[in-house]
Design an enzyme around this catalytic site. Structure first.
Site, PDB file in Angstrom:
ATOM      1  N   ASP A   1       0.885  -1.170   0.000  1.00  0.00           N
ATOM      2  CA  ASP A   1       0.000   0.000   0.000  1.00  0.00           C
ATOM      3  C   ASP A   1       0.925   1.223   0.000  1.00  0.00           C
ATOM      4  O   ASP A   1       2.101   1.122   0.349  1.00  0.00           O
ATOM      5  CB  ASP A   1      -0.858  -0.042   1.277  1.00  0.00           C
ATOM      6  CG  ASP A   1      -1.578   1.256   1.535  1.00  0.00           C
ATOM      7  OD1 ASP A   1      -2.281   1.735   0.618  1.00  0.00           O
ATOM      8  OD2 ASP A   1      -1.433   1.801   2.634  1.00  0.00           O
TER       9      ASP A   1
ATOM     10  N   GLU B   1     -14.051  10.103  -4.748  1.00  0.00           N
ATOM     11  CA  GLU B   1     -15.148   9.543  -3.963  1.00  0.00           C
ATOM     12  C   GLU B   1     -15.280  10.284  -2.638  1.00  0.00           C
ATOM     13  O   GLU B   1     -16.383  10.545  -2.151  1.00  0.00           O
ATOM     14  CB  GLU B   1     -14.894   8.045  -3.722  1.00  0.00           C
ATOM     15  CG  GLU B   1     -14.899   7.185  -4.994  1.00  0.00           C
ATOM     16  CD  GLU B   1     -13.585   7.269  -5.790  1.00  0.00           C
ATOM     17  OE1 GLU B   1     -12.646   7.992  -5.377  1.00  0.00           O
ATOM     18  OE2 GLU B   1     -13.518   6.610  -6.859  1.00  0.00           O
TER      19      GLU B   1
ATOM     20  N   ASP C   1      -0.285   5.156   0.690  1.00  0.00           N
ATOM     21  CA  ASP C   1      -0.599   6.207   1.672  1.00  0.00           C
ATOM     22  C   ASP C   1      -0.784   5.627   3.068  1.00  0.00           C
ATOM     23  O   ASP C   1      -1.617   4.772   3.278  1.00  0.00           O
ATOM     24  CB  ASP C   1      -1.845   6.970   1.210  1.00  0.00           C
ATOM     25  CG  ASP C   1      -1.598   7.671  -0.119  1.00  0.00           C
ATOM     26  OD1 ASP C   1      -2.319   7.388  -1.083  1.00  0.00           O
ATOM     27  OD2 ASP C   1      -0.642   8.467  -0.207  1.00  0.00           O
TER      28      ASP C   1
ATOM     29  N   ASN D   1       0.653  10.217  -8.383  1.00  0.00           N
ATOM     30  CA  ASN D   1       1.026  10.484  -6.987  1.00  0.00           C
ATOM     31  C   ASN D   1       2.064   9.490  -6.494  1.00  0.00           C
ATOM     32  O   ASN D   1       2.916   9.827  -5.670  1.00  0.00           O
ATOM     33  CB  ASN D   1      -0.216  10.445  -6.084  1.00  0.00           C
ATOM     34  CG  ASN D   1      -1.107  11.653  -6.287  1.00  0.00           C
ATOM     35  OD1 ASN D   1      -0.699  12.614  -6.947  1.00  0.00           O
ATOM     36  ND2 ASN D   1      -2.298  11.610  -5.750  1.00  0.00           N
TER      37      ASN D   1
HETATM   38  C1  XBP Z   1      -5.301   6.185   0.303  1.00  0.00           C
HETATM   39  C2  XBP Z   1      -6.468   6.817  -0.356  1.00  0.00           C
HETATM   40  C3  XBP Z   1      -6.243   7.850  -1.417  1.00  0.00           C
HETATM   41  C4  XBP Z   1      -5.556   9.080  -0.815  1.00  0.00           C
HETATM   42  C5  XBP Z   1      -5.755  10.315  -1.681  1.00  0.00           C
HETATM   43  O1  XBP Z   1      -4.806   5.254  -0.613  1.00  0.00           O
HETATM   44  O2  XBP Z   1      -7.586   6.432  -0.057  1.00  0.00           O
HETATM   45  O3  XBP Z   1      -7.515   8.204  -1.933  1.00  0.00           O
HETATM   46  O4  XBP Z   1      -6.148   9.367   0.449  1.00  0.00           O
HETATM   47  O5  XBP Z   1      -5.239  10.085  -2.967  1.00  0.00           O
HETATM   48  P1  XBP Z   1      -3.941   3.936  -0.151  1.00  0.00           P
HETATM   49  P2  XBP Z   1      -6.174  10.410  -4.257  1.00  0.00           P
HETATM   50  O6  XBP Z   1      -3.916   3.882   1.389  1.00  0.00           O
HETATM   51  O7  XBP Z   1      -4.684   2.759  -0.765  1.00  0.00           O
HETATM   52  O8  XBP Z   1      -2.553   4.147  -0.729  1.00  0.00           O
HETATM   53  O9  XBP Z   1      -6.752  11.785  -4.044  1.00  0.00           O
HETATM   54  O10 XBP Z   1      -5.228  10.328  -5.435  1.00  0.00           O
HETATM   55  O11 XBP Z   1      -7.226   9.335  -4.249  1.00  0.00           O
HETATM   56 MG    MG Z   2      -3.119   3.202   3.149  1.00  0.00          MG
END
Ligand code: XBP
Ligand code: MG
Length: 236
Positions: free
Chosen positions: A8, A54, A10, A127
């Site tokens: 993962d 979303e 973020d 990103n």
């Molecule tokens: C985390 C998310 C992402 C980020 C924002 O992703 O839910 O939506 O918060 O990025 P993960 P975007 O933990 O699966 O890496 O605005 O590009 O969606």
């Molecule tokens: Mg995450």
């Protein structure tokens, strides 16, 4: 036996949410002339909705029901999200968002041991590139055989789709992989795809439910900053 590590992004590779994504959303709102401001606590609640587009639609419907939008909401949200992504890339370019403790060491040692690496994330591919290039360097992208990200699958986490997509691309079944996550939505996705899962918690996810994780850590640790096992056994 174990062939691949699926990461993962973020909250797992880096703490991108509070000072990265959240700030980028607020800059996009200000630029659009909106008086929306997501403080740290509000953003923590909004993180239960994965995906920036979303998340903004949820906020519009639940927190700003009276907002009158120019034209079609889907198009408007998509444009606002593109602006947010530009702000996020600018923020990462300022160099203030590093990888979490132990992440670079784990990635390096895994590669040296011959494990295959992949990314399975809800955020956009741009990103992921911005994070790796700014937090590590341009060659970091080559460490990952597959970068499964964002809208490449119809359903985002907690659906298992993004993990299933990454394993299909690698021609691997779940038993030969392990997932690294940080959140309840993330482990729902990885477990939904049949994957053993190691969790590293952060300030937004410390209190989430990780009952079926193989291991829950506070980080991957550094020599000066050993990781702490919060639950599970290290015989994963
Ligand atoms: C985390 C998310 C992402 C980020 C924002 O992703 O839910 O939506 O918060 O990025 P993960 P975007 O933990 O699966 O890496 O605005 O590009 O969606
Ligand atoms: Mg995450």
């Amino acid at each position: 036996e174990l062939a691949a590590l699926l990461f993962d992004v973020d909250g797992t590779l880096s703490n991108t949410e509070r000072d990265g994504h959240r700030v980028a959303f607020n800059r996009a709102f200000a630029e659009a002339g909106l008086d929306w401001e997501w403080d740290v606590a509000t953003y923590g609640a909004l993180l239960s909705i994965t995906g920036g587009k979303e998340r903004m639609r949820h906020y519009l419907e639940q927190y700003q029901p009276a907002a009158t939008l120019p034209g079609d909401p889907t198009e408007w949200i998509a444009e606002l999200h593109q602006a947010k992504t530009r702000h996020y890339e600018t923020l990462l370019g300022e160099g203030g968002i590093p990888l979490r403790p132990g992440v670079e060491r784990l990635l390096r040692e895994a590669r040296e041991a011959g494990y295959r690496l992949a990314i399975a994330t809800t955020t956009t591919p741009a990103n992921v590139t911005a994070l790796l290039e700014n937090a590590v360097g341009p060659d970091a992208l080559q460490w990952f055989e597959v970068i499964a990200a964002g809208d490449v699958v119809p359903a985002k986490k907690p659906a298992p789709d993004i993990y299933e997509y990454a394993m299909a691309k690698m021609g691997l079944e779940p038993a030969r992989c392990i997932a690294f996550e940080d959140s309840h939505n993330g482990i729902l996705a990885s477990k939904g795809a049949g994957l053993k899962t190691i969790i590293t918690v952060n300030d937004y996810t410390r209190d989430h439910d990780f009952d079926n994780a193989e291991l829950v850590l506070d980080s991957f640790g550094e020599p000066q900053q050993p990781f702490r096992v919060l639950s599970g056994s290290s015989s994963v």
